[in-house]
Scaffold this active site. Structure first.
Site, PDB file in Angstrom:
ATOM      1  N   GLU A   1       0.838  -1.210   0.000  1.00  0.00           N
ATOM      2  CA  GLU A   1       0.000   0.000   0.000  1.00  0.00           C
ATOM      3  C   GLU A   1       0.871   1.259   0.000  1.00  0.00           C
ATOM      4  OE1 GLU A   1      -2.965   2.312  -0.542  1.00  0.00           O
ATOM      5  OE2 GLU A   1      -3.529   0.234  -0.176  1.00  0.00           O
TER       6      GLU A   1
ATOM      7  N   LYS B   1      -0.750   3.402 -12.114  1.00  0.00           N
ATOM      8  CA  LYS B   1      -1.652   3.413 -10.960  1.00  0.00           C
ATOM      9  C   LYS B   1      -2.470   2.126 -10.888  1.00  0.00           C
ATOM     10  CE  LYS B   1      -2.243   8.383 -10.342  1.00  0.00           C
ATOM     11  NZ  LYS B   1      -3.250   9.445 -10.197  1.00  0.00           N
TER      12      LYS B   1
ATOM     13  N   SER C   1      -2.502  -0.632  -7.863  1.00  0.00           N
ATOM     14  CA  SER C   1      -3.763  -1.031  -7.252  1.00  0.00           C
ATOM     15  C   SER C   1      -3.946  -2.548  -7.307  1.00  0.00           C
ATOM     16  CB  SER C   1      -4.917  -0.330  -7.977  1.00  0.00           C
ATOM     17  OG  SER C   1      -6.147  -0.690  -7.403  1.00  0.00           O
TER      18      SER C   1
END
Length: 126
Positions: free
Chosen positions: A72, A97, A101
């Site tokens: 994370e 991104k 994720s």
């Protein structure tokens, strides 16, 4: 000409590194996703202890969640860098991104699978 950078060593390096890590945590705690993952971790620990898991199983859960927190943090770092260097919408930025994720999703799944298996095993077989 650039000024020379003094490289810290020994105990000074340790305290500087700890300071950087604390700064990273302070930044990460601002993320809703990280706060939700912390809640997931806390609830998971309570459930694991409630069903009577072994110390080894508890340590595996802790290590998996630490890995989730690390992924994370890296995902947030990717987002920060992309937003800084490419504030406009770009496919490269979107892909970066999305990949970050997906890495977080994989770690959440790993934690979830372990929890389901371990809690289920203890509930079914004592």
């Amino acid at each position: 000409m650039k000024p020379a950078v003094t490289k810290l060593t020994g105990i000074s390096h340790f305290f500087a590194a700890a300071s950087y890590s604390l700064g990273g945590f302070r930044r990460l705690i601002k993320e809703a996703a990280f706060r939700q993952e912390l809640l997931f971790f806390a609830v998971s620990l309570v459930l694991l202890i409630a069903v009577g898991v072994t110390l080894g199983e508890l340590m595996i859960a802790v290590v998996l969640f630490l890995a989730l927190f690390a992924v994370e943090a890296l995902n947030t770092a990717i987002e920060e860098v992309i937003d800084r260097i490419s504030p406009e919408i770009s496919m490269v930025g979107k892909h970066a991104k999305d990949l970050g994720s997906f890495a977080v999703l994989c770690m959440i799944a790993a934690c979830g699978v372990f929890l389901l298996f371990t809690i289920g095993r203890h509930l079914l077989f004592g």
